[in-house]
Motif scaffolding. Structure first.
Motif, PDB file in Angstrom:
ATOM      1  N   THR A 184       9.287   1.096  -2.987  1.00  0.00           N
ATOM      2  CA  THR A 184       8.312   2.217  -2.271  1.00  0.00           C
ATOM      3  C   THR A 184       8.834   3.356  -1.940  1.00  0.00           C
ATOM      4  OG1 THR A 184       8.349  -0.054  -0.370  1.00  0.00           O
ATOM      5  CG2 THR A 184       7.414   2.023   0.338  1.00  0.00           C
ATOM      6  N   LEU A 217       1.574   4.835   2.157  1.00  0.00           N
ATOM      7  CA  LEU A 217       3.090   3.854   1.310  1.00  0.00           C
ATOM      8  C   LEU A 217       4.260   4.578   2.807  1.00  0.00           C
ATOM      9  CD1 LEU A 217       3.497   5.829  -2.060  1.00  0.00           C
ATOM     10  CD2 LEU A 217       3.944   3.696  -1.572  1.00  0.00           C
ATOM     11  N   LEU A 248       4.123   1.670   4.939  1.00  0.00           N
ATOM     12  CA  LEU A 248       4.806   0.281   3.968  1.00  0.00           C
ATOM     13  C   LEU A 248       6.152   0.804   3.632  1.00  0.00           C
ATOM     14  CD1 LEU A 248       4.759  -2.553   2.298  1.00  0.00           C
ATOM     15  CD2 LEU A 248       4.255  -0.224   0.185  1.00  0.00           C
ATOM     16  N   LEU A 249       6.967   1.932   3.999  1.00  0.00           N
ATOM     17  CA  LEU A 249       8.188   2.139   4.237  1.00  0.00           C
ATOM     18  C   LEU A 249       9.025   1.600   5.584  1.00  0.00           C
ATOM     19  CD1 LEU A 249      10.569   3.337   2.900  1.00  0.00           C
ATOM     20  CD2 LEU A 249      10.107   5.738   3.241  1.00  0.00           C
ATOM     21  N   GLU A 308       9.035  -2.150   5.751  1.00  0.00           N
ATOM     22  CA  GLU A 308       9.962  -3.123   5.527  1.00  0.00           C
ATOM     23  C   GLU A 308      11.348  -2.446   6.015  1.00  0.00           C
ATOM     24  OE1 GLU A 308      10.236  -4.774   2.849  1.00  0.00           O
ATOM     25  OE2 GLU A 308       8.021  -4.378   2.771  1.00  0.00           O
TER      26      GLU A 308
END
Length: 323
Positions: free
Chosen positions: A178, A156, A159-160, A163
């Motif tokens: 997220t 996570l 992914l954060l 993005e």
């Protein structure tokens, strides 16, 4: 729907403010944004976070932290530094003397800081909503909580970061979801920690008997619940239910139910045009008068006044703690 789900998906849910912060030491950011809850992730370098009522905590790469609002907090390269930047409500930034810093601190899309390639890189997600259900969520967390690499899901976190550093279709929605997943995980970890757990609905989920009662109260708040009925559903005595619920949650079952009903009502008042009588019935009150008296006692204003203020200016949710 429990308070965390209501906070994230309820009628007053708002897009979180998400930012990549890049700083070169020395720095000290005095955050006075009055946000309900903030999630901070360290990507590079080390930072120190200080919150009201909590000693400074170090945050290193791969670690995450939650900060409970609306009290201010400080993010610095070393503890004890004097502020170099102040963040005000609305996420405007200035020097302590009042000079606006937006033009000089902007480092590109969703990136902010003193250097485009700062030695300290943080990802910050701020939940600015003042939804009343959010106060039940933040009550489950300490003023400042730090989570180690094995507690903050690295997938996570990556992914954060991805993005925040790549512009693509649906970026805002991707960031929101997220961040929501990361917050969900951190609240779960906080509730599972053996030491320092605050009595709250989240802590109550660790006790299977209390957890079952909470599911019933959250899913059917309008039902005429009694401690005896909750105990019957859990196949325990009334005394056992009352004692275990109070120990885990920090208040009796019926007191918690009142707080939950009124939090739902406050968010409904702020987000809809439904009459007070309709909202009263939805959350389990037999008539509008009884509901109005209970609401006024807890929130300090009538339902009508609360709605007027919440829909025209800032919500009054920061004036009261539902617990």
């Amino acid at each position: 729907m429990d308070p965390l789900s209501q906070f994230l998906t309820g009628p007053r849910a708002q897009s979180a403010f998400t930012l990549r912060v890049v700083m070169d030491p020395p720095f000290a950011i005095d955050v006075q944004d009055e946000a309900a809850l903030t999630v901070i992730v360290a990507v590079r370098g080390n930072a120190w976070i200080s919150a009201e009522g909590s000693p400074p905590r170090s945050l290193g790469p791969g670690q995450a932290a939650t900060v409970r609002g609306p009290a201010p907090y400080m993010v610095a390269d070393a503890p004890g530094r004097l502020p170099t930047v102040v963040i005000d409500p609305g996420q405007s930034c200035r020097t302590p003397a009042g000079e606006h810093l937006e033009p000089t601190m902007a480092q590109g899309v969703r990136t902010w800081g003193s250097s485009p390639d700062g030695r300290v890189v943080l990802l910050i997600g701020t939940y600015q909503t003042a939804a009343a259900a959010g106060l039940l969520v933040t009550a489950a967390l300490p003023a400042l909580a730090v989570f180690d690499e094995n507690e903050a899901d690295p997938v996570l976190l990556k992914l954060l970061e991805h993005e925040l550093t790549h512009t693509d279709l649906g970026q805002e929605s991707a960031l929101d979801r997220t961040l929501d997943l990361l917050l969900l995980q951190l609240v779960r970890v906080s509730a599972r920690r053996a030491e320092g757990v605050l009595p709250s609905w989240a802590a109550g989920t660790r006790d299977p008997i209390v957890a079952g009662a909470l599911v019933l109260l959250h899913q059917e708040p309008a039902e005429p619940w009694t401690v005896a009925e909750l105990a019957r559903r859990a196949h325990v005595s009334r005394a056992t239910m009352a004692a275990r619920f109070h120990t885990a949650v920090g208040q009796p079952p019926m007191a918690y139910l009142t707080a939950w009903r009124l939090a739902l009502a406050a968010d409904r008042l702020a987000a809809s045009l439904a009459t007070t009588a309709v909202i009263a019935a939805e959350v389990g009150y037999s008539n509008a008068f009884t509901f109005s008296a209970a609401f006024s006692r807890v929130y300090g204003v009538s339902p009508t006044s609360y709605r007027r203020s919440a829909q025209n200016t800032d919500p009054l949710a920061d004036r009261v703690h539902p617990n």
